[in-house]
Design a protein around this motif. Structure first.
Motif, PDB file in Angstrom:
ATOM      1  N   PHE A 170       9.642  -0.409   9.191  1.00 26.96           N
ATOM      2  CA  PHE A 170       9.584   0.832   8.958  1.00 26.96           C
ATOM      3  C   PHE A 170       8.794   1.917   9.599  1.00 26.96           C
ATOM      4  CE2 PHE A 170       6.084   0.347   6.149  1.00 26.96           C
ATOM      5  CZ  PHE A 170       6.138  -0.983   5.743  1.00 26.96           C
ATOM      6  N   PHE A 188       3.026  -6.109  -3.360  1.00 24.51           N
ATOM      7  CA  PHE A 188       3.592  -4.758  -3.124  1.00 24.51           C
ATOM      8  C   PHE A 188       4.443  -4.904  -1.651  1.00 24.51           C
ATOM      9  CE2 PHE A 188      -0.091  -4.183  -5.722  1.00 24.51           C
ATOM     10  CZ  PHE A 188       0.304  -3.502  -6.662  1.00 24.51           C
ATOM     11  N   GLN A 189       3.622  -5.661  -0.836  1.00 27.86           N
ATOM     12  CA  GLN A 189       4.590  -5.838   0.586  1.00 27.86           C
ATOM     13  C   GLN A 189       5.813  -6.368   0.282  1.00 27.86           C
ATOM     14  OE1 GLN A 189       1.160  -7.404   2.561  1.00 27.86           O
ATOM     15  NE2 GLN A 189       0.337  -5.281   2.739  1.00 27.86           N
ATOM     16  N   ARG A 243      -0.637   4.350  -8.799  1.00 25.93           N
ATOM     17  CA  ARG A 243       0.219   3.834  -8.212  1.00 25.93           C
ATOM     18  C   ARG A 243       1.781   4.286  -9.058  1.00 25.93           C
ATOM     19  NH1 ARG A 243      -2.608  -1.872  -7.470  1.00 25.93           N
ATOM     20  NH2 ARG A 243      -1.895  -2.289  -9.334  1.00 25.93           N
ATOM     21  N   LEU A 263       7.680   3.828   1.875  1.00 27.22           N
ATOM     22  CA  LEU A 263       7.328   2.417   1.984  1.00 27.22           C
ATOM     23  C   LEU A 263       6.055   2.131   2.533  1.00 27.22           C
ATOM     24  CD1 LEU A 263      10.956   0.770   3.600  1.00 27.22           C
ATOM     25  CD2 LEU A 263       9.565   0.429   1.494  1.00 27.22           C
ATOM     26  N   SER A 264       5.732   2.966   3.557  1.00 27.83           N
ATOM     27  CA  SER A 264       4.320   2.787   4.088  1.00 27.83           C
ATOM     28  C   SER A 264       3.243   3.117   3.108  1.00 27.83           C
ATOM     29  CB  SER A 264       4.276   4.105   5.246  1.00 27.83           C
ATOM     30  OG  SER A 264       4.973   4.133   6.041  1.00 27.83           O
ATOM     31  N   ARG A 265       3.502   3.842   2.041  1.00 29.93           N
ATOM     32  CA  ARG A 265       2.438   3.904   1.017  1.00 29.93           C
ATOM     33  C   ARG A 265       2.473   2.768   0.198  1.00 29.93           C
ATOM     34  NH1 ARG A 265       0.002   8.965  -0.710  1.00 29.93           N
ATOM     35  NH2 ARG A 265       1.255   9.934   0.971  1.00 29.93           N
ATOM     36  N   LEU A 266       3.744   2.337  -0.284  1.00 31.97           N
ATOM     37  CA  LEU A 266       3.816   1.074  -1.019  1.00 31.97           C
ATOM     38  C   LEU A 266       3.033  -0.185  -0.270  1.00 31.97           C
ATOM     39  CD1 LEU A 266       5.227  -0.215  -3.386  1.00 31.97           C
ATOM     40  CD2 LEU A 266       7.357  -0.343  -2.057  1.00 31.97           C
ATOM     41  N   PHE A 267       3.285  -0.227   0.902  1.00 30.86           N
ATOM     42  CA  PHE A 267       2.540  -1.258   1.639  1.00 30.86           C
ATOM     43  C   PHE A 267       1.218  -1.468   1.255  1.00 30.86           C
ATOM     44  CE2 PHE A 267       1.111  -3.070   5.357  1.00 30.86           C
ATOM     45  CZ  PHE A 267       1.963  -4.441   5.846  1.00 30.86           C
ATOM     46  N   PHE A 268       0.481  -0.487   0.963  1.00 26.74           N
ATOM     47  CA  PHE A 268      -0.885  -0.454   0.901  1.00 26.74           C
ATOM     48  C   PHE A 268      -1.405  -0.200  -0.616  1.00 26.74           C
ATOM     49  CE2 PHE A 268      -1.134   0.921   5.374  1.00 26.74           C
ATOM     50  CZ  PHE A 268      -1.708  -0.218   5.914  1.00 26.74           C
ATOM     51  N   PHE A 269      -0.240  -0.430  -1.438  1.00 27.35           N
ATOM     52  CA  PHE A 269      -0.586  -0.062  -2.860  1.00 27.35           C
ATOM     53  C   PHE A 269      -1.607  -0.889  -3.417  1.00 27.35           C
ATOM     54  CE2 PHE A 269       2.685   2.601  -5.524  1.00 27.35           C
ATOM     55  CZ  PHE A 269       2.484   3.640  -4.636  1.00 27.35           C
ATOM     56  N   SER A 270      -2.076  -2.229  -3.087  1.00 25.96           N
ATOM     57  CA  SER A 270      -3.026  -2.939  -3.570  1.00 25.96           C
ATOM     58  C   SER A 270      -4.533  -2.246  -3.609  1.00 25.96           C
ATOM     59  CB  SER A 270      -3.120  -4.451  -2.830  1.00 25.96           C
ATOM     60  OG  SER A 270      -3.412  -4.176  -1.516  1.00 25.96           O
ATOM     61  N   HIS A 271      -4.518  -1.296  -2.690  1.00 28.73           N
ATOM     62  CA  HIS A 271      -5.566  -0.769  -2.346  1.00 28.73           C
ATOM     63  C   HIS A 271      -6.074   0.507  -3.578  1.00 28.73           C
ATOM     64  CE1 HIS A 271      -6.438  -2.789   1.242  1.00 28.73           C
ATOM     65  NE2 HIS A 271      -5.376  -2.529   1.355  1.00 28.73           N
ATOM     66  N   ILE A 272      -5.096   1.051  -4.328  1.00 24.87           N
ATOM     67  CA  ILE A 272      -5.271   1.739  -5.174  1.00 24.87           C
ATOM     68  C   ILE A 272      -5.099   1.139  -6.594  1.00 24.87           C
ATOM     69  CG2 ILE A 272      -5.057   3.948  -3.873  1.00 24.87           C
ATOM     70  CD1 ILE A 272      -2.036   4.104  -4.875  1.00 24.87           C
ATOM     71  N   LEU A 281      -4.282   8.023   0.516  1.00 26.15           N
ATOM     72  CA  LEU A 281      -3.511   7.047  -0.027  1.00 26.15           C
ATOM     73  C   LEU A 281      -3.131   7.765  -1.407  1.00 26.15           C
ATOM     74  CD1 LEU A 281      -4.243   3.149  -0.290  1.00 26.15           C
ATOM     75  CD2 LEU A 281      -2.317   4.305   0.855  1.00 26.15           C
ATOM     76  N   PHE A 325      -9.531   6.589   3.622  1.00 20.68           N
ATOM     77  CA  PHE A 325      -8.283   5.914   3.198  1.00 20.68           C
ATOM     78  C   PHE A 325      -7.813   5.809   1.836  1.00 20.68           C
ATOM     79  CE2 PHE A 325      -6.186   1.784   2.608  1.00 20.68           C
ATOM     80  CZ  PHE A 325      -5.045   1.872   3.070  1.00 20.68           C
ATOM     81  N   GLN A 326      -8.708   5.903   0.915  1.00 27.33           N
ATOM     82  CA  GLN A 326      -8.518   5.999  -0.443  1.00 27.33           C
ATOM     83  C   GLN A 326      -7.787   7.541  -0.906  1.00 27.33           C
ATOM     84  OE1 GLN A 326      -8.812   4.659  -3.465  1.00 27.33           O
ATOM     85  NE2 GLN A 326      -8.804   2.469  -2.090  1.00 27.33           N
ATOM     86  N   MET A 342       3.719   8.584   7.170  1.00 21.20           N
ATOM     87  CA  MET A 342       2.476   8.021   7.325  1.00 21.20           C
ATOM     88  C   MET A 342       1.833   8.096   8.634  1.00 21.20           C
ATOM     89  SD  MET A 342       0.524   4.603   6.082  1.00 21.20           S
ATOM     90  CE  MET A 342       0.723   5.481   4.112  1.00 21.20           C
ATOM     91  N   CYS A 349       8.142  -3.879  -0.786  1.00 24.52           N
ATOM     92  CA  CYS A 349       8.514  -3.101   0.548  1.00 24.52           C
ATOM     93  C   CYS A 349       9.751  -3.809   1.060  1.00 24.52           C
ATOM     94  CB  CYS A 349       7.482  -3.373   1.625  1.00 24.52           C
ATOM     95  SG  CYS A 349       6.148  -1.736   1.458  1.00 24.52           S
ATOM     96  N   ASP A 402       1.546  -9.403   0.176  1.00 27.12           N
ATOM     97  CA  ASP A 402       1.099  -9.391  -1.069  1.00 27.12           C
ATOM     98  C   ASP A 402       2.334  -8.815  -1.932  1.00 27.12           C
ATOM     99  OD1 ASP A 402       1.254  -6.389  -1.320  1.00 27.12           O
ATOM    100  OD2 ASP A 402      -0.709  -6.277  -0.371  1.00 27.12           O
ATOM    101  N   PHE A 412       5.038  -4.699   9.807  1.00 28.50           N
ATOM    102  CA  PHE A 412       5.043  -3.076   9.579  1.00 28.50           C
ATOM    103  C   PHE A 412       6.732  -2.768  10.340  1.00 28.50           C
ATOM    104  CE2 PHE A 412       3.461   1.000   8.442  1.00 28.50           C
ATOM    105  CZ  PHE A 412       2.593   0.580   7.163  1.00 28.50           C
TER     106      PHE A 412
END
Lengths: 174, 174
Positions: free
Chosen positions: B32, B143-144, A111, A97-106, B83, B79-80, B1, B147, B141, B29
């Motif tokens: 989780f 992806f969130q 993904r 879930l933590s990863r999914l939360f930031f998925f817009s960044h990759i 992820l 960060f990249q 994470m 989540c 967003d 957040f």
DNA sequence: TCGATCATGTAATTGGTTACATGATTGC
DNA sequence: GCAATCATGTAACCAATTACATGATCGA
């Protein structure tokens, strides 16, 4: 559940050394917890000082001596108290879930690749648990069998839910 | 994470102080994960030393001065990388399962009472998440939003599975 | 005037993990 | 001869929590 409670619980069934506790633990408890010698031995020492367990040195000839611990009356009382405390549902700290939360960044491919690999790994774990089922059932009491069933159901649900999420993120463009 | 990744992620969206990070974190957040000031402030200091973020002191007149942190290019790269690491599914450390494992050591009424109370508490949490849904959806967003959906599904499954276990332990005599 | 909000920080404690250190025995 | 199993322990480290410490402003 902390190490103290777990060790008290296991020693209620049978007196054991730290080494044996670790082994028993790895078989029956591995799915939902995990302990290392680095925490077991200091914990046993501390619990002995607190009067929760007793130690008896067992001299062996073809193997190193071992310290066999047994639970005291005080330890049994403490264990009872600990078991009867209300359970508060803990926060679900999920890497997924933590990863999914930031998925817009990759990137999109990244993904899908990540979630797909994750899905494979949890399916794998589910199969491992399925395989271990008969062996666990042999040594488990009815409640421990319910533990196993609960674990299997949750793993199955996890697979379903990750699959749904995977479908959803495939549809998200960008 | 870990906290580093989370803070980097939040700072990617907007430069913020430790205090603001905590607030944002609590809204979006909270389901989780969870962080306290005792971990946020030392982490920010360390990350600044590592060159992952920059600090700018913002003098305020009607409130205490604040340290606004912004992510550096090096921080973005880090960060990249974080992820894109494969996700390993973590062991599910469940208080409920650990307790159930030792249920033979307490009375039947006690068992039913405990699980029933637990069931109520997770239903409660599910409702809280349901209630927070529109508010979260506003700032989230796609992806969130996934989540949130994932969390809701898992909570629902949890309720179902605990209910099944409750039925089963009601049937176990002794 | 009292509690909430803003704002940062340190110290002590918790509850572990991983790596290191030692050393005998048994089976392939 | 080498790996696995038996057996115990310490030291360094990690990632966090809780409690403590400080202090201004604003609204009811």
């Amino acid at each position: 559940m902390n190490i103290k409670t777990i060790l008290l619980g296991l020693l209620t069934q049978k007196s054991m050394s730290g080494y044996e506790l670790k082994k028993l633990f790895s078989i029956s408890f591995s799915y939902f917890s995990g302990l290392s010698f680095g925490s077991i031995y200091p914990a046993l020492k501390k619990m002995e000082q607190q009067g929760l367990i007793n130690m008896r040195l067992e001299i062996q000839e073809n193997a190193p001596n071992k310290k066999v611990y047994s639970i005291t009356e005080q330890g049994k009382d403490e264990f009872q108290d600990l078991l009867k405390q209300p359970m508060q549902s803990e926060r679900y700290r999920s890497e997924f879930l933590s990863r999914l939360f930031f998925f817009s960044h990759i990137e999109k491919e990244e993904r899908v690749w990540l979630v797909d690999a994750y899905l494979k790994s949890i399916k794998d774990e589910k199969h491992q648990l399925d395989d271990a089922r008969p062996q666990i059932n042999k040594i488990a009491d009815p409640f421990q069998r319910e533990c196993l069933l609960f674990g299997l159901r949750m793993k199955a649900d996890m697979v379903k839910n990750v699959e749904k999420t995977l479908k959803a993120i495939r549809k998200i463009k960008k």
